[in-house]
Write an enzyme that holds these catalytic residues in place. Structure first.
Site, PDB file in Angstrom:
ATOM      1  N   ALA A   1       0.844  -1.198   0.000  1.00 51.92           N
ATOM      2  CA  ALA A   1       0.000   0.000   0.000  1.00 51.92           C
ATOM      3  C   ALA A   1       0.874   1.241   0.000  1.00 51.92           C
ATOM      4  CB  ALA A   1      -0.933  -0.017   1.211  1.00 51.92           C
TER       5      ALA A   1
ATOM      6  N   GLY B   1      -3.943  11.549  -2.041  1.00 53.97           N
ATOM      7  CA  GLY B   1      -3.189  12.766  -2.318  1.00 53.97           C
ATOM      8  C   GLY B   1      -1.721  12.545  -2.585  1.00 53.97           C
TER       9      GLY B   1
ATOM     10  N   GLN C   1      13.207  -3.428  -9.718  1.00 52.87           N
ATOM     11  CA  GLN C   1      12.644  -4.731 -10.093  1.00 52.87           C
ATOM     12  C   GLN C   1      11.173  -4.598 -10.447  1.00 52.87           C
ATOM     13  OE1 GLN C   1      13.801  -8.550  -8.364  1.00 52.87           O
ATOM     14  NE2 GLN C   1      11.676  -8.905  -7.780  1.00 52.87           N
ATOM     15  N   GLU C   2      10.432  -3.794  -9.690  1.00 58.05           N
ATOM     16  CA  GLU C   2       9.020  -3.599 -10.007  1.00 58.05           C
ATOM     17  C   GLU C   2       8.868  -3.031 -11.417  1.00 58.05           C
ATOM     18  OE1 GLU C   2       5.082  -1.070  -8.541  1.00 58.05           O
ATOM     19  OE2 GLU C   2       6.827  -1.206  -7.231  1.00 58.05           O
TER      20      GLU C   2
ATOM     21  N   LEU D   1      -6.163  -2.877 -37.216  1.00 58.85           N
ATOM     22  CA  LEU D   1      -6.199  -3.898 -38.263  1.00 58.85           C
ATOM     23  C   LEU D   1      -7.373  -4.852 -38.102  1.00 58.85           C
ATOM     24  CD1 LEU D   1      -2.388  -4.715 -38.606  1.00 58.85           C
ATOM     25  CD2 LEU D   1      -3.813  -3.392 -40.189  1.00 58.85           C
TER      26      LEU D   1
ATOM     27  N   GLY E   1       3.512   1.841 -11.006  1.00 56.72           N
ATOM     28  CA  GLY E   1       4.953   1.625 -10.876  1.00 56.72           C
ATOM     29  C   GLY E   1       5.753   2.908 -11.031  1.00 56.72           C
TER      30      GLY E   1
ATOM     31  N   GLU F   1       6.243   9.813 -16.936  1.00 58.58           N
ATOM     32  CA  GLU F   1       6.864  11.127 -16.785  1.00 58.58           C
ATOM     33  C   GLU F   1       7.897  11.105 -15.661  1.00 58.58           C
ATOM     34  OE1 GLU F   1       3.401  11.330 -19.146  1.00 58.58           O
ATOM     35  OE2 GLU F   1       3.558  10.568 -17.097  1.00 58.58           O
TER      36      GLU F   1
END
Length: 418
Positions: free
Chosen positions: A163, A168, A282-283, A378, A404, A408
């Site tokens: 978590a 915010g 790694q993440e 397509l 992750g 930006e």
């Protein structure tokens, strides 16, 4: 991992009964062959090949596409699937045997992520549990914490989540408001989190909290909340998303939640921000691996479609525009795959730095979105229909540029190395 090769047969035993070759349309190889890109040597070892075949068969049996559609309708995978994965040896893949894992390494996590992506079962949040949550305990946990938690995470008794994000505070982890204030022999956790993957099912949550709000980043700690029977812990709604619908994503609320003092990961306050920064590469590599796998599935589905669908008396594939578009897609995905393989190699050697991981995350997810969009085009109108794989892939791809760390933020991290 000196014991890895010697113990291969033993630790892979739960999965061997599932080992079968992949379909011939995948080239009969352990890896999807739609790009015709050779695998690096470190992924060609026989043990890795066997493991990949076994994982593929397990997914075929436990997560076929009709079940995935049920998960999507339910906005969650069944809780039992976590126990099934534990029984099959799919949890704790890269954790040492002595710590309750199966003695593998990051290649095994890559195999699992790829197979889930190729087979359309990537809504199952197992890779977050395996390759994000468990490493925090293995790398930083005390010996007592490892013994207490890793075997239960490996069995599926505990389902993991982390978590970080708050209403915010997203990419700005220094701005988290959740607190874990010392009280007697423990802590009292207060705050709220949102967009938490595995949030509806997780009963083992690593909470990013301020143990000393006056110290900013230096006052940040990672504290584990085992939610079963935890007074003051509440789950909010299962958030309704554009894509990745079967991956339960939730709001979490901590209202005077009491946590034992020995639930601070590592046993020392104020280490959380450093721990996060060390594990985020790694993440981000995980996200890149998943992005390539999903796009490969998109290319396979698109090739099958344009070879069969006809317009103006000939196959869609026979139009030069189709050929040029798919040539561009295949080229971009091949470059992406080769770069990701390079990053995996670096990571296996302990040499993957934050900037390179950020490059992989941002560039691959941009390419994933771009190429899947072209492939949906397509398909014509059928590409907009949910029963076609490309539509789900299109929806799922969008979040890759956000979680992750937004792309930006990735560019900011890369720019600091210039």
């Amino acid at each position: 991992f000196p014991s890895l090769i010697a113990d291969t047969q033993r630790w892979l035993e739960p999965l061997h009964r599932f080992a079968v070759p992949l379909p011939t349309e995948w080239g009969g190889d352990m890896m999807m062959n739609v790009l015709n890109s050779p695998e690096p040597d470190f992924m060609k070892e026989e043990e890795i090949t066997l493991f990949s075949d076994s994982v593929g068969k397990w997914i075929d049996e436990h997560a076929p596409l009709d079940k995935v559609q049920t998960w999507i309708a339910d906005s969650s995978v069944p809780r039992r699937l976590w126990n099934d994965a534990g029984e099959a040896g799919l949890l704790g893949l890269s954790m040492p045997e002595e710590d309750g894992g199966f003695g593998g390494d990051y290649r095994h996590e890559v195999v699992l992520m790829r197979q889930l992506g190729w087979k359309g079962a990537d809504h199952f949040g197992i890779s977050l549990h395996n390759a994000i949550v468990m490493p925090y305990i293995w790398h930083y946990g005390t010996e007592e914490q490892k013994a207490r938690w890793l075997p239960r995470l490996q069995s599926g008794e505990l389902v993991g989540a982390i978590a970080m994000t708050e209403p915010g505070a997203g990419s700005d982890l220094q701005g988290v408001k959740t607190t874990a204030i010392k009280s007697g022999n423990g802590y009292v956790v207060n705050g709220s989190k949102t967009f938490i993957t595995n949030g509806q099912l997780a009963n083992f949550i690593i909470v990013v909290a301020k143990t000393d709000p006056a110290e900013g980043a230096k006052g940040t700690s990672l504290i584990v909340v085992e939610t079963d029977g935890a007074e003051g812990f509440e789950r909010g709604r299962n958030l309704h998303k554009i894509g990745m619908e079967a991956n339960d994503t939730s709001e979490l609320f901590f209202n005077e939640v009491k946590v034992p003092g020995d639930n601070v990961i590592g046993g020392t306050e104020g280490q959380g921000f450093v721990q996060l920064m060390q594990q985020l590469p790694q993440e981000r590599l995980n996200i890149a691996v998943q992005g390539v796998a999903a796009a490969e599935r998109g290319l396979e589905a698109t090739l099958a479609y344009v070879k069969e669908r006809k317009a103006f008396g000939k196959r869609i594939l026979d139009f030069q525009n189709t050929q040029f578009k798919l040539a561009e897609v295949k080229t971009k995905l091949t470059v992406a795959k080769v770069f990701v393989d390079h990053c995996i190699s670096l990571h296996l050697k302990g040499q993957l730095d934050a900037a390179t991981a950020s490059m992989a995350k941002y560039w691959v997810t941009d390419i994933q979105g771009e190429t899947i969009d072209e492939m949906l085009q397509l398909h014509g109108g059928y590409g907009y229909m949910n029963e076609y794989a490309i539509a789900q892939l299109y929806k799922d791809a969008r979040v890759q540029r956000i979680y992750g760390g937004t792309n930006e933020i990735m560019k900011l991290l890369i720019a600091r190395t210039l």
